[in-house]
Every structure is written in structure tokens, then in C-alpha cells.
Write an enzyme that holds these catalytic residues in place. Structure first.
Site, PDB file in Angstrom:
ATOM      1  N   GLY A  64     121.999  34.128  29.366  1.00 44.81           N
ATOM      2  CA  GLY A  64     121.617  35.017  30.462  1.00 44.81           C
ATOM      3  C   GLY A  64     120.937  36.308  30.036  1.00 44.81           C
ATOM      4  N   HIS A  86     112.332  50.320  20.406  1.00 42.36           N
ATOM      5  CA  HIS A  86     113.526  51.163  20.608  1.00 42.36           C
ATOM      6  C   HIS A  86     114.424  51.258  19.373  1.00 42.36           C
ATOM      7  CE1 HIS A  86     112.612  51.465  24.814  1.00 42.36           C
ATOM      8  NE2 HIS A  86     112.791  50.181  25.058  1.00 42.36           N
ATOM      9  N   TYR A 139     101.657  66.136  18.423  1.00 44.49           N
ATOM     10  CA  TYR A 139     101.320  64.761  18.031  1.00 44.49           C
ATOM     11  C   TYR A 139     102.228  63.707  18.666  1.00 44.49           C
ATOM     12  CZ  TYR A 139      98.043  66.872  14.836  1.00 44.49           C
ATOM     13  OH  TYR A 139      96.983  67.588  14.323  1.00 44.49           O
TER      14      TYR A 139
HETATM   15 ZN   LIG Z   1     110.040  47.683  27.893  1.00 46.34          ZN
END
Ligand SMILES: [Zn+2]
Length: 376
Positions: A23, A138, A220
Site C-alpha cells: 500500500g 528529501h 544561492y
Molecule cells: Zn514530491
């Protein structure tokens, strides 16, 4: 250019076979569908197409960003060894980053694919290379986050930097590219630009315009948060207001792009409202920047949209026109009757709200960031 390689696609089917957990919204099978759709269109037989089988990344490559202890922990978890407080490193069996057998090998291979793509571009073998299994933006130096174990964009950009290349990272995923931003937050040799749904509505919660970088890196780190329900036109206007002028000013040797498809209007995890038209136009704009180009995949949880969008992206890299009519047999995994979406209309007041929000944010970027680069 006859006989020359125009665009590499770094992929093999073994990358699409693992399942994170029952899932789980991140479904690697989307890569297999992308590959199958491109194959059905004959894209890999087109002039300039180059398919490259990936190799795993090395620990040495990983530790240009990740902590050694973290690499070891991923390896141990992947082998089924018990690790005290695995949640401290971002892992849990019922969370975003489940522990599964072979996790280490899968992460090494997708990271290695992005590294190889970087090498192909750095060597001048191709002007553009696409590693669709990558874009795991991430992951942090010492912990997993948001379905991402190793941060392949950072590892691949580090390969380019080692060769003295100046890089602009452009992230069009619906989520803020926080891990890549964190890696280069105090670094003026890599500019990061992320256009995403604002952090007050979506994971990871960061990516405000005020995050401009620190020390040498001030000016930056560039962030353009967008309002939920932002659609094609407003997204592209925000891109145009920020990306081309900064590219012009920074003059990168390579652009590294995260091409997540979770901006899509039916994506189950986010609230932006792009169609395939907006996505395709964004990819065309990236190509038009005319800079050697390293491309990663990214998010994308609507399994009907991801293969269509990434097939369009690779076709644009090749300079190949894909007809809207889908090839035979792809209805085995696609629901859409056509490659591109039909017309989608948006309520005028919703669009106005998204436009106002985007205009204010891009104005703020111009005020906070542009002066660092001699732009007004
Ligand atoms: Zn994303």
C-alpha cells in the site's frame, strides 16, 4: 548530428521490481511503465537514443554527502539485522520509509544510475541524460526522509563539482527539494531552485522564499512556494519569472533537474493542478535553456500520469515528436485514451488566488535573490 548520441536513458527493469511496503504510494513499477511506453513508441530506436544499464553507486560516492554510519545502518536494515532506534534514522515499518529486504541494493542502483547520468553529461557523451529512478531529493546526510534513502541528486552533482562544473539544480517536484538545498546551503558553486507547493500545506514544510542560503551561499538557494490548486499557466509564469534570468546570470556548465510528476492534478498526495500540457511545457523550457542537462525522476503517485509525463520528457530530450495517439498494447497499464490530457478548466476565482500568490512570491524572490546576481 547523424550517428551521435543525443539523449541517454539510464535504466533497467530490475529497478522497478521492489515494493517498499504493502500500500505504499511510491510504486517503482511506474518506471517499468515509462520504459514500456517509450519502447512502444519506438523512442529507443530513434536517432540519438542511448539506453544505458546502471551500475550501483560506490560507498565512496555515497559518502561525498552521506555519513558513513548512516550508510552502514541502511545496509544492516536491508539485510534484516536489527538496529536500535531505527526511527532515529528515518525508518519505520509503518511510516514513509519502511524497511524492506534489498533496500540497500535498490538505493545503490538508483543512486548509481544518477551518477552514471552525471558522468555521461560531464564526459560530453550526450548533451542530456535522464535517470528516471533518481530525484530522491528529501534524503538527508544522516537520515532517510520522504521515501528517499540516498540523495542521488546530491551524489550526482558532487560528481560534476569534482570535475569543476558549476551547477544549477532546478526542482519542479510538488515538494520542496529540502535535502538538496541543505547540502549546498552555504555553497555558492551550486545554486538550487525549487518551485513547489508551499510548505504550510505540504511535506516537508520548508521552502519559503526567506530560505536564501547562508554565508558564501547567501543568494544561492531559491524557493518559489505556490498555492494549492496552482495550474499550468501560473506555474509556467512563475518558472519564467525566476529560472531563465538566474540561469543567464549564474552561467552554469550543467543544469541538474528533478522532474517529479506529483504536481499533476490527480496526484493523490499533493494539491497542485498541472496537466500534461503544463508539465510538457516546463520540460520544453528546461531544454530551451540550452545548457548540458542532467535529469532525474522524482515524485509522482498517479500511475497513469507518471509514464506519460516521463515519456514526453525523454522525447523532448531526444527532439522526438510523440503523437498523441497511444501505441497499441499500452492500455494494459494506462487508463488515459491519449498521451496528453484533454482541456481542463479551472474556476476563475481559484485561478486568480493562485496567480496572486505566485506573483507575490516571485516578486519576493526578485527582491531577495536577484540583487546577489546583478539582476534587478
Ligand atoms: Zn514530491
Amino acid at each position: 548530428m547523424a550517428g551521435e548520441h543525443r539523449a541517454a536513458f539510464v535504466y533497467e527493469d530490475v529497478m522497478s521490481r521492489h515494493v517498499l511496503s504493502e500500500g505504499h504510494p511510491m510504486r517503482p513499477v511506474r518506471l517499468q511503465y515509462t520504459n514500456a511506453l517509450l519502447r512502444a513508441y519506438g523512442a529507443f530506436d530513434a536517432p540519438g537514443a542511448l539506453v544505458i544499464e546502471p551500475r550501483p553507486a560506490s560507498v565512496e560516492e555515497l559518502t561525498t554527502f552521506h555519513k558513513e554510519f548512516y550508510v552502514e545502518i541502511v545496509q544492516r536494515l536491508s539485510n534484516g539485522d536489527s538496529v536500535e532506534q531505527a526511527h532515529r534514522f528515518g525508518f519505520s515499518n509503518d511510516g514513509d520509509n519502511p524497511i524492506y529486504k534489498g533496500m540497500y541494493q535498490a538505493a545503490l542502483l538508483s543512486t548509481g544510475a544518477s551518477v552514471q547520468a552525471a558522468e555521461l553529461v560531464a564526459d560530453g557523451t550526450v548533451p542530456v541524460a535522464f535517470a528516471p529512478a533518481g530525484g530522491l531529493h528529501h534524503a538527508m546526510a544522516g537520515h532517510a526522509s520522504g521515501f528517499c534513502v540516498f540523495n542521488d541528486p546530491v551524489i550526482a552533482i558532487n560528481v560534476l563539482r569534482k570535475r569543476g562544473k558549476r551547477v544549477v539544480y532546478i526542482d519542479i517536484d510538488a515538494h520542496h527539494g529540502d535535502g538538496v538545498q541543505a547540502a549546498y546551503y552555504a555553497d555558492a558553486d551550486v545554486m538550487t531552485i525549487s518551485i513547489h507547493e508551499g510548505g504550510r500545506w505540504l511535506f516537508p514544510g520548508t521552502g519559503d522564499v526567506v530560505e536564501v542560503g547562508r554565508g558564501d551561499g547567501e543568494g544561492y538557494s531559491v524557493n518559489v512556494p505556490l498555492f494549492p490548486y496552482t495550474g499550468d499557466e501560473v506555474f509556467l509564469d512563475a518558472f519564467d519569472a525566476v529560472v531563465p534570468p538566474l540561469i543567464e546570470a549564474f552561467k552554469p556548465d550543467v543544469i541538474a533537474t528533478q522532474l517529479g510528476v506529483d504536481t499533476y492534478l490527480h496526484d493523490p498526495l499533493t494539491h497542485l493542478a498541472l496537466t500534461t500540457h503544463g508539465y510538457e511545457s516546463a520540460i520544453e523550457r528546461l531544454r530551451a535553456l540550452g545548457v548540458p542537462w542532467l535529469a532525474f525522476g522524482g515524485g509522482g503517485y498517479d500511475l497513469d500520469a507518471v509514464p506519460r509525463c516521463w515519456a514526453m520528457a525523454y522525447a523532448i530530450m531526444l527532439g522526438l515528436e510523440l503523437p498523441n495517439e497511444l501505441p497499441e498494447g499500452v492500455d494494459a497499464f494506462l487508463e488515459s485514451p491519449m498521451l496528453r490530457d484533454g482541456q481542463v478548466s479551472m474556476e476563475a476565482d481559484v485561478e486568480e488566488q493562485t496567480r496572486t500568490f505566485a506573483r507575490e512570491r516571485t516578486e519576493e524572490v526578485r527582491e531577495r535573490i536577484f540583487p546577489f546576481h546583478g539582476l534587478s
